[in-house]
Design a protein around this motif. Structure first.
Motif, PDB file in Angstrom:
ATOM      1  N   GLY A 178       0.922  -1.146   0.241  1.00 54.93           N
ATOM      2  CA  GLY A 178       0.025   0.044   0.031  1.00 54.93           C
ATOM      3  C   GLY A 178       0.807   1.119  -0.103  1.00 54.93           C
ATOM      4  O   GLY A 178       1.979   1.013  -0.155  1.00 54.93           O
ATOM      5  N   ARG A 179       0.143   2.291   0.595  1.00 55.35           N
ATOM      6  CA  ARG A 179       0.757   3.773   0.397  1.00 55.35           C
ATOM      7  C   ARG A 179       1.966   3.711   1.197  1.00 55.35           C
ATOM      8  O   ARG A 179       1.742   3.045   2.381  1.00 55.35           O
ATOM      9  N   CYS A 180       2.958   4.527   0.725  1.00 61.63           N
ATOM     10  CA  CYS A 180       4.018   5.121   1.725  1.00 61.63           C
ATOM     11  C   CYS A 180       3.831   6.285   2.271  1.00 61.63           C
ATOM     12  O   CYS A 180       3.483   7.175   1.509  1.00 61.63           O
ATOM     13  N   LEU A 181       4.146   6.894   3.501  1.00 68.30           N
ATOM     14  CA  LEU A 181       4.242   8.153   4.081  1.00 68.30           C
ATOM     15  C   LEU A 181       5.462   8.368   4.227  1.00 68.30           C
ATOM     16  O   LEU A 181       6.451   7.816   4.839  1.00 68.30           O
TER      17      LEU A 181
END
Length: 160
Positions: free
Chosen positions: A69-72
């Protein structure tokens, strides 16, 4: 289980200590060697982060959750300005003619606090169960139409 606000408040004394150390040891841009060493040491104490030094004056930490999923990505500048500090604070800059008049000391301390908080939240991150958005709202300093930031009223003077 503690709520997010409580967790942040528990990190506040460490954030203040980090901010004061950074303020006391102000370094100009591309000369933040001691600052980078301090940040690396602080991040080393948070077991499980992947640390690297892309340049001699920067530190990068990666927290892998093992979930797709997304990376911050979050970042902060840590350089100071070539300004003489004219006060008698016990944490005034010890580098003559260099001070944090720009807030980068605070931004960097907040980033360290965020790294500590993310490590505390790691089990929830791994499970994909982040805190509810209304609890995350407490971390945001939003200005009203008058330009006043309501959350600044709750910030103890010792943070400044």
């Amino acid at each position: 289980m503690k709520n997010l606000h409580q967790q942040v408040l528990e990190l506040l004394p460490q954030c203040i200590e980090d901010r004061r150390w950074l303020h006391r040891h102000a370094e100009l841009s591309f000369r933040e060697y001691k600052t980078a060493d301090y940040l690396e040491q602080a991040l080393c104490e948070l077991e499980g982060l992947e640390l690297s030094r892309p340049t001699p004056t920067s530190v990068m930490a990666v927290l892998r959750t093992g979930r797709p999923g997304r990376c911050l990505a979050i970042r902060a500048d840590s350089d100071a300005l070539p300004i003489r500090e004219e006060n008698e604070l016990d944490y005034r800059s010890c580098n003559e003619g260099v001070m944090h008049a720009c807030g980068h000391d605070m931004h960097t301390a907040i980033l360290l606090g965020t790294a500590m908080l993310l490590k505390e939240l790691e089990p929830e991150l791994v499970q994909g169960q982040l805190p509810e958005p209304d609890r995350l709202h407490r971390l945001q300093g939003r200005k009203s139409s008058s330009g006043h930031c309501p959350s600044s009223d709750r910030c103890p003077s010792s943070c400044r």
